[in-house]
Scaffold this motif. Structure first.
Motif, PDB file in Angstrom:
ATOM      1  N   PHE B 315       9.387  -0.400  15.270  1.00 17.54           N
ATOM      2  CA  PHE B 315       8.377  -0.915  16.387  1.00 17.54           C
ATOM      3  C   PHE B 315       8.660  -2.502  16.500  1.00 17.54           C
ATOM      4  O   PHE B 315       8.351  -2.837  17.877  1.00 17.54           O
ATOM      5  CB  PHE B 315       7.507  -1.119  16.256  1.00 17.54           C
ATOM      6  CG  PHE B 315       6.661   0.412  15.312  1.00 17.54           C
ATOM      7  CD1 PHE B 315       5.891   0.308  14.818  1.00 17.54           C
ATOM      8  CD2 PHE B 315       6.633   0.929  16.357  1.00 17.54           C
ATOM      9  CE1 PHE B 315       4.528   0.593  13.986  1.00 17.54           C
ATOM     10  CE2 PHE B 315       5.944   2.446  15.598  1.00 17.54           C
ATOM     11  CZ  PHE B 315       4.924   2.262  14.195  1.00 17.54           C
ATOM     12  N   LYS B 316      10.202  -2.673  16.383  1.00 14.41           N
ATOM     13  CA  LYS B 316      10.598  -4.337  16.936  1.00 14.41           C
ATOM     14  C   LYS B 316      10.743  -4.061  17.827  1.00 14.41           C
ATOM     15  O   LYS B 316      11.900  -3.451  18.555  1.00 14.41           O
ATOM     16  CB  LYS B 316      12.201  -4.534  15.528  1.00 14.41           C
ATOM     17  CG  LYS B 316      11.637  -5.879  15.252  1.00 14.41           C
ATOM     18  CD  LYS B 316      13.649  -6.760  15.141  1.00 14.41           C
ATOM     19  CE  LYS B 316      13.269  -5.918  13.387  1.00 14.41           C
ATOM     20  NZ  LYS B 316      14.683  -6.420  12.908  1.00 14.41           N
ATOM     21  N   SER B 318       9.992  -2.715  20.665  1.00 17.16           N
ATOM     22  CA  SER B 318       8.686  -2.100  21.918  1.00 17.16           C
ATOM     23  C   SER B 318       7.568  -2.409  21.952  1.00 17.16           C
ATOM     24  O   SER B 318       7.115  -3.275  21.465  1.00 17.16           O
ATOM     25  CB  SER B 318       9.071  -0.656  20.745  1.00 17.16           C
ATOM     26  OG  SER B 318       7.872  -0.677  19.634  1.00 17.16           O
ATOM     27  N   GLU B 319       7.117  -1.533  22.912  1.00 22.33           N
ATOM     28  CA  GLU B 319       5.367  -2.139  23.191  1.00 22.33           C
ATOM     29  C   GLU B 319       4.416  -1.714  22.150  1.00 22.33           C
ATOM     30  O   GLU B 319       3.241  -2.388  22.251  1.00 22.33           O
ATOM     31  CB  GLU B 319       4.807  -1.356  24.527  1.00 22.33           C
ATOM     32  CG  GLU B 319       5.657   0.003  24.292  1.00 22.33           C
ATOM     33  CD  GLU B 319       4.557   0.673  24.167  1.00 22.33           C
ATOM     34  OE1 GLU B 319       3.144   0.661  24.390  1.00 22.33           O
ATOM     35  OE2 GLU B 319       4.633   1.866  23.197  1.00 22.33           O
ATOM     36  N   ARG B 320       4.483  -0.764  21.157  1.00 22.42           N
ATOM     37  CA  ARG B 320       4.225  -0.917  20.273  1.00 22.42           C
ATOM     38  C   ARG B 320       3.939  -1.695  19.024  1.00 22.42           C
ATOM     39  O   ARG B 320       3.179  -1.557  18.110  1.00 22.42           O
ATOM     40  CB  ARG B 320       5.100   0.907  19.093  1.00 22.42           C
ATOM     41  CG  ARG B 320       4.558   1.847  20.106  1.00 22.42           C
ATOM     42  CD  ARG B 320       5.479   2.862  19.162  1.00 22.42           C
ATOM     43  NE  ARG B 320       5.466   4.217  19.573  1.00 22.42           N
ATOM     44  CZ  ARG B 320       6.197   5.397  18.617  1.00 22.42           C
ATOM     45  NH1 ARG B 320       6.472   4.858  17.577  1.00 22.42           N
ATOM     46  NH2 ARG B 320       5.654   6.238  19.553  1.00 22.42           N
ATOM     47  N   GLU B 321       4.766  -3.039  19.181  1.00 19.48           N
ATOM     48  CA  GLU B 321       4.623  -3.957  18.252  1.00 19.48           C
ATOM     49  C   GLU B 321       3.495  -4.841  18.494  1.00 19.48           C
ATOM     50  O   GLU B 321       2.521  -5.165  17.466  1.00 19.48           O
ATOM     51  CB  GLU B 321       6.047  -4.816  18.531  1.00 19.48           C
ATOM     52  CG  GLU B 321       6.496  -5.832  17.655  1.00 19.48           C
ATOM     53  CD  GLU B 321       7.283  -6.687  17.459  1.00 19.48           C
ATOM     54  OE1 GLU B 321       8.380  -6.597  18.728  1.00 19.48           O
ATOM     55  OE2 GLU B 321       7.897  -7.279  16.959  1.00 19.48           O
ATOM     56  N   THR B 322       3.277  -4.905  19.594  1.00 19.47           N
ATOM     57  CA  THR B 322       1.976  -5.444  20.012  1.00 19.47           C
ATOM     58  C   THR B 322       0.727  -4.710  20.287  1.00 19.47           C
ATOM     59  O   THR B 322      -0.602  -4.780  19.954  1.00 19.47           O
ATOM     60  CB  THR B 322       1.864  -6.293  21.424  1.00 19.47           C
ATOM     61  OG1 THR B 322       1.867  -5.144  22.098  1.00 19.47           O
ATOM     62  CG2 THR B 322       2.736  -7.469  20.658  1.00 19.47           C
ATOM     63  N   ASN B 323       1.008  -3.085  19.598  1.00 27.28           N
ATOM     64  CA  ASN B 323      -0.137  -2.248  19.940  1.00 27.28           C
ATOM     65  C   ASN B 323      -1.352  -2.557  18.780  1.00 27.28           C
ATOM     66  O   ASN B 323      -0.706  -2.115  17.721  1.00 27.28           O
ATOM     67  CB  ASN B 323       0.704  -0.814  19.574  1.00 27.28           C
ATOM     68  CG  ASN B 323      -0.527   0.269  20.547  1.00 27.28           C
ATOM     69  OD1 ASN B 323      -2.243   0.244  19.905  1.00 27.28           O
ATOM     70  ND2 ASN B 323      -0.490   1.451  20.799  1.00 27.28           N
ATOM     71  N   LYS B 327      -0.565  -2.587  13.647  1.00 29.55           N
ATOM     72  CA  LYS B 327      -0.314  -3.650  13.135  1.00 29.55           C
ATOM     73  C   LYS B 327       0.307  -3.664  12.007  1.00 29.55           C
ATOM     74  O   LYS B 327       0.454  -4.550  11.381  1.00 29.55           O
ATOM     75  CB  LYS B 327      -1.667  -4.520  13.822  1.00 29.55           C
ATOM     76  CG  LYS B 327      -3.116  -4.384  12.842  1.00 29.55           C
ATOM     77  CD  LYS B 327      -3.372  -4.815  13.287  1.00 29.55           C
ATOM     78  CE  LYS B 327      -5.151  -4.716  12.923  1.00 29.55           C
ATOM     79  NZ  LYS B 327      -5.049  -4.352  11.492  1.00 29.55           N
TER      80      LYS B 327
END
Lengths: 315, 372
Positions: B315-316, B318-323, B327
């Motif tokens: 996830f680094k 990408s927008e998933r990192e903050t999803n 977490k």
């Protein structure tokens, strides 16, 4: 050998149609268990078997064959089985040694553009040597019609052979084994089957091979994963007509239960657990088996068209 | 004259000291016992640990000896490199031999970054010290009166004892101590240092892959990892680590062009690697930058040529990192293939929706539950 599959196909070791070209294909699944089924079937039928094992070692087939009740080492010694161990032979081609040993069957690895002629020569000598073998040894056994098994054909595409050359090879094998010698041919061809992606001729190899083989063969057994993915509980599923598949309909259990062979293999290798054990595991289906009849120049109508069975393996 | 009773049942003609038992259990099994391996409960295959216990569980207990694990790299090659390091570190702890081949980083640098194992005791294995044999005469002072059955067991619990466990844990914040690392024998193949050979290749494989295959075969034959070799000395496992195979540094244009010239070179290499491993006591972990390879069919071919295949997606960046949904995790793990070796089908854990997290002392892989 799976008796349910035999009853579906109406074959037994004593009676099976000769001159058949059977294609095994899979999409995102693994149809190699069918190869083991046919290998044990034809060995039991006392046919002369020529096996091209291009992806696994001999010990792999031998270990499974033992559990299915046939001994590959014995068959090889008696001359019933001619086995090409593709992996082992390929090493002598890929890493050139000083001495040339082994058959020349895997020579296509040197230059795939040349084609599969040497592989075909191996098949021809393997399938036709039954006539000579009867006279060589004293009490040489007479074997039945020759059978060619290929596991699997699509690995040749990965190694650089063109789909056209592979189709030529299968055509030559069919002409020799099926027509001339009245034997059977069973080939496995695997594909990814991702049709939804745009194909700029990327996958033209394996799809083209599959289409060409489907045209050549007389019977296709296709294995594919369940549309909804991996599912733990088995439900018997029978659907008529290739299109709609109704999941979770329990009419009757059509499962390939390996419980049918209850006797333990005679010599169990140490450390192995018998494939057929007494306690029950939850059966899980690992795919769909479809029977497609392509050509009807044979008179038989084995079963209603396009029925599918759910496969499971009960341990 | 009756034969003396003590000679009955003795397997060998040697006379051992009188005050120890000469009974030796005759092993009936032909399974070779090598430290760091165990037989699979499903099909009796010899398994080694990958160094990550949750990955072992996913693969059906461990990596079967003679197979290849393909790891499709994540974008920054951080977690796939980590899995390779776990694999090599596990080899050091189990005292297997290592083979590292690389085109980019010096293999020595890779070996220096191995994570430190978390062992139960601090004792470091010294190769010269032999464990105490049970047939040495015991002192009468040390003789146990109650637990006399345990008298003959070695008294010192060295690192040998902890290496009899299957699967260890590592602390990624520390690197392995040089003494432990140097106890393991390691073979290196660094492409830039390898002399380029001018004779033409005998197949569609690239020169670099041919050289690697040849070097591997030399190591396997000379060090006795070939299964067909005589069983005179004790057997060991060779762990092969190949980071970033198929990248441009190997001379392969597979990851650069849409229509590569040598499209089949890498697949032919994997075929040769599979052939070699099937006949030797070796395991390989190969990482491939699959995100650079445009031809998905080719990746499918390569996956089918390997026995085990997983793909990492981190996830680094990408927008998933903050999803908030993700977490708890560092990325997703996809299992592309598991083998059916020597058996028709195997009962394997559910492989859908897996996510991984790299913690300091553990690399966990678990089913991704979107907590609602």
């Amino acid at each position: 050998m799976f008796t349910e599959l035999n009853s579906i196909l109406n074959t037994t070791p004593d009676s099976f149609t000769q001159g058949e070209f059977i294609l095994l294909s899979d999409r995102q699944s693994d149809a190699s268990f069918l190869i083991h089924h046919f290998l044990s079937l034809y060995l039991r039928a006392r046919c002369k078997v020529c096996f091209l094992g291009l992806v696994q070692s001999f010990n792999h087939y031998s270990a499974i064959g033992q559990r299915l009740g046939v001994s590959l080492t014995q068959a090889k010694e008696k001359g019933q089985l001619v086995f090409l161990e593709g992996l082992k032979e390929s090493l002598s081609v890929l890493i050139p040694q000083d001495t040339e040993t082994g058959t020349r069957a895997m020579d296509f690895l040197r230059d795939p553009a040349v084609g599969l002629k040497s592989l075909y020569e191996f098949v021809r000598s393997g399938a036709t040597s039954s006539g000579v073998g009867g006279r060589e040894a004293d009490g040489g056994e007479e074997w039945g019609p020759p059978v060619l098994l290929v596991d699997d054909l699509s690995v040749l595409l990965s190694l650089g052979v063109s789909a056209g050359a592979a189709l030529d090879f299968s055509h030559y094998c069919r002409a020799t084994v099926c027509s001339q010698l009245q034997g059977n041919v069973v080939m496995l061809a695997r594909s990814d089957g991702r049709r939804e992606e745009e194909e700029d001729g990327d996958d033209e190899g394996s799809e083209r091979l599959l289409r060409g083989l489907t045209h050549q063969c007389s019977l296709t057994l296709q294995v594919q994963g369940l549309p909804t993915g991996f599912c733990r509980d088995i439900h018997g599923q029978k659907c008529a007509g290739g299109g709609d598949k109704a999941m979770n309909s329990t009419n009757r259990r059509n499962s390939f239960s390996t419980k049918s062979t209850t006797k333990e293999p005679p010599s169990l290798l140490p450390g192995h657990r018998a494939l057929f054990s007494s306690f029950t595991f939850p059966a899980f289906p690992f795919g769909l088996l479809s029977l497609l009849h392509v050509t009807t120049d044979h008179h038989v109508s084995i079963s209603p068209d396009n029925t599918s069975w759910v496969l499971s393996c009960q341990k | 004259m009756a034969a003396p009773v003590s000679t009955v049942g003795k397997p060998s003609a040697e006379r051992l000291p009188l005050n120890t038992t000469s009974f030796q259990k005759k092993t009936r099994t032909k399974l070779i016992s090598i430290p760091g391996t165990r037989p699979s409960v499903q099909n009796g295959q010899l398994l080694v640990s990958t160094g990550v216990t949750s990955l072992d569980y996913l693969l059906g207990g461990g990596l079967a000896v003679g197979t290849v694990l393909l790891v499709e790299e994540d974008r920054y090659d951080s977690y796939s490199r980590m899995i390779l390091k776990y694999f090599l570190a596990e080899g050091v702890v189990c005292r297997h031999e290592l083979f590292v081949a690389s085109a980019q980083d010096n293999p020595d640098d890779i070996l220096q970054e191995l994570p430190a194992p978390i062992l139960d005791d601090v004792a470091i294995h010294k190769p010269v010290e032999q464990p105490r044999l049970s047939c040495e005469p015991q002192d009468s002072l040390d003789a146990m009166k109650i637990a006399w059955r345990y008298q003959n067991l070695p008294k010192v619990q060295s690192a040998l004892a902890s290496s009899s466990r299957f699967g260890h844990y590592y602390d990624v914040s520390k690197t392995m101590e040089p003494e432990i690392r140097q106890a393991a024998k390691c073979h290196r193949f660094y492409l830039t240092e390898h002399p380029t050979q001018s004779p033409p290749t005998h197949s569609t494989m690239l020169e670099s892959y041919s050289a690697l295959l040849k070097s591997l075969q030399e190591v396997i034959n000379s060090e006795g990892f070939d299964v067909a070799a005589p069983m005179s000395k004790s057997r060991n496992i060779l762990r092969i680590g190949l980071p970033s195979l198929g990248s441009a540094l190997w001379g392969d244009d597979l990851s650069c062009h849409d229509n590569p010239r040598n499209g089949h070179a890498l697949a032919t290499f994997f075929y040769g690697l599979r052939a070699m491993l099937r006949s030797s006591l070796a395991v390989a972990v190969v990482t491939v930058p699959s995100h650079l390879i445009q031809d998905r069919a080719l990746m499918g071919n390569i996956t089918r040529l390997c026995d085990n295949a997983i793909a990492l997606e981190s996830f680094k960046g990408s927008e998933r990192e903050t999803n908030p949904l993700y977490k708890d995790y560092h990325g997703l793990l996809h299992v592309r293939q598991v083998p059916h070796l020597n058996c028709l089908a195997s009962k394997l854990p559910d492989h859908k929706d897996l996510a991984f997290k790299l913690k300091r002392k553990q690399f966990t892989i678990e089913r991704f539950e979107d907590g609602l």
